[in-house]
Design a protein around this motif. Sequence first.
Motif, PDB file in Angstrom:
ATOM      1  N   LEU A  11     -61.873  70.052   3.002  1.00 11.20           N
ATOM      2  CA  LEU A  11     -61.693  69.575   4.364  1.00 11.20           C
ATOM      3  C   LEU A  11     -60.209  69.485   4.683  1.00 11.20           C
ATOM      4  O   LEU A  11     -59.400  69.140   3.827  1.00 11.20           O
ATOM      5  N   ARG A  12     -59.873  69.786   5.930  1.00 13.32           N
ATOM      6  CA  ARG A  12     -58.506  69.652   6.404  1.00 13.32           C
ATOM      7  C   ARG A  12     -58.536  69.368   7.894  1.00 13.32           C
ATOM      8  O   ARG A  12     -59.522  69.622   8.571  1.00 13.32           O
ATOM      9  N   LEU A  13     -57.412  68.867   8.395  1.00 10.96           N
ATOM     10  CA  LEU A  13     -57.287  68.649   9.831  1.00 10.96           C
ATOM     11  C   LEU A  13     -56.906  69.953  10.523  1.00 10.96           C
ATOM     12  O   LEU A  13     -56.181  70.785   9.962  1.00 10.96           O
ATOM     13  N   ARG A  14     -57.369  70.110  11.717  1.00 11.54           N
ATOM     14  CA  ARG A  14     -57.091  71.301  12.525  1.00 11.54           C
ATOM     15  C   ARG A  14     -55.608  71.430  12.777  1.00 11.54           C
ATOM     16  O   ARG A  14     -54.919  70.442  13.027  1.00 11.54           O
ATOM     17  N   VAL A  62     -59.828  66.858  14.712  1.00  5.84           N
ATOM     18  CA  VAL A  62     -60.801  67.867  14.307  1.00  5.84           C
ATOM     19  C   VAL A  62     -60.667  68.062  12.803  1.00  5.84           C
ATOM     20  O   VAL A  62     -59.598  68.400  12.309  1.00  5.84           O
ATOM     21  N   VAL A  63     -61.770  67.846  12.097  1.00  2.98           N
ATOM     22  CA  VAL A  63     -61.817  68.049  10.653  1.00  2.98           C
ATOM     23  C   VAL A  63     -62.569  69.358  10.425  1.00  2.98           C
ATOM     24  O   VAL A  63     -63.680  69.541  10.936  1.00  2.98           O
ATOM     25  N   ILE A  64     -61.963  70.230   9.660  1.00  4.74           N
ATOM     26  CA  ILE A  64     -62.540  71.546   9.400  1.00  4.74           C
ATOM     27  C   ILE A  64     -62.904  71.663   7.926  1.00  4.74           C
ATOM     28  O   ILE A  64     -62.109  71.311   7.059  1.00  4.74           O
ATOM     29  N   VAL A  76     -65.533  66.827  15.324  1.00 11.78           N
ATOM     30  CA  VAL A  76     -64.544  66.242  16.221  1.00 11.78           C
ATOM     31  C   VAL A  76     -64.763  64.736  16.226  1.00 11.78           C
ATOM     32  O   VAL A  76     -65.854  64.264  16.554  1.00 11.78           O
ATOM     33  N   LEU A  77     -63.723  63.993  15.846  1.00 13.47           N
ATOM     34  CA  LEU A  77     -63.800  62.532  15.750  1.00 13.47           C
ATOM     35  C   LEU A  77     -62.944  61.864  16.811  1.00 13.47           C
ATOM     36  O   LEU A  77     -61.851  62.333  17.112  1.00 13.47           O
TER      37      LEU A  77
END
Length: 164
Positions: A11-14, A62-64, A76-77
């Motif tokens: 997981l990573r942030l957009r 946004v976590v991808i 999307v948080l």
Amino acid sequence: MSDAQTPAFHLRLRDGAAEENMVLAGIWRRAWAASHPGTPVIEPITHWLQRVRTEFVAPAEVVIAERDAQALAFMVLHDRREYVAQLFVDPHLRNQGLGQALLDEACVRMPTGWRLHVALTNTAAQRFYERYGLARGTVDRHPTSGRERISYHWYPARAPWRKA
């Protein structure tokens, strides 16, 4: 690290790059279409891309979920609102733990609880959220589309990793 120890995804942030926006729009459109098979017309990719550009912005995060630099799913948080606005997994990648990993991340980022909505017609997503331990809430209509949706809530006491 051997292949057996290599994570299937991370997981990573957009990062907000134009190419990434198009990838997210594609995942969103494909997943939405797969979740609404009776819908006669699915909006063109330009519709989804415009929504990514306007809705996936601060204060939202946004976590991808990705593997080998390829986006597989996203969430999307809205941390301050304790709300998961979107969660979509590319349809051909379902049942690989991506959705669960994203929900686990929501629990970490919003440890006091959070909520989301899902289309009333999307029974597969409802089953997924209920298996995860979310509590089913009320039915209302989406303020923009008018489609019926149901709310789900996660409370810390219902965490999947906690024993009752």
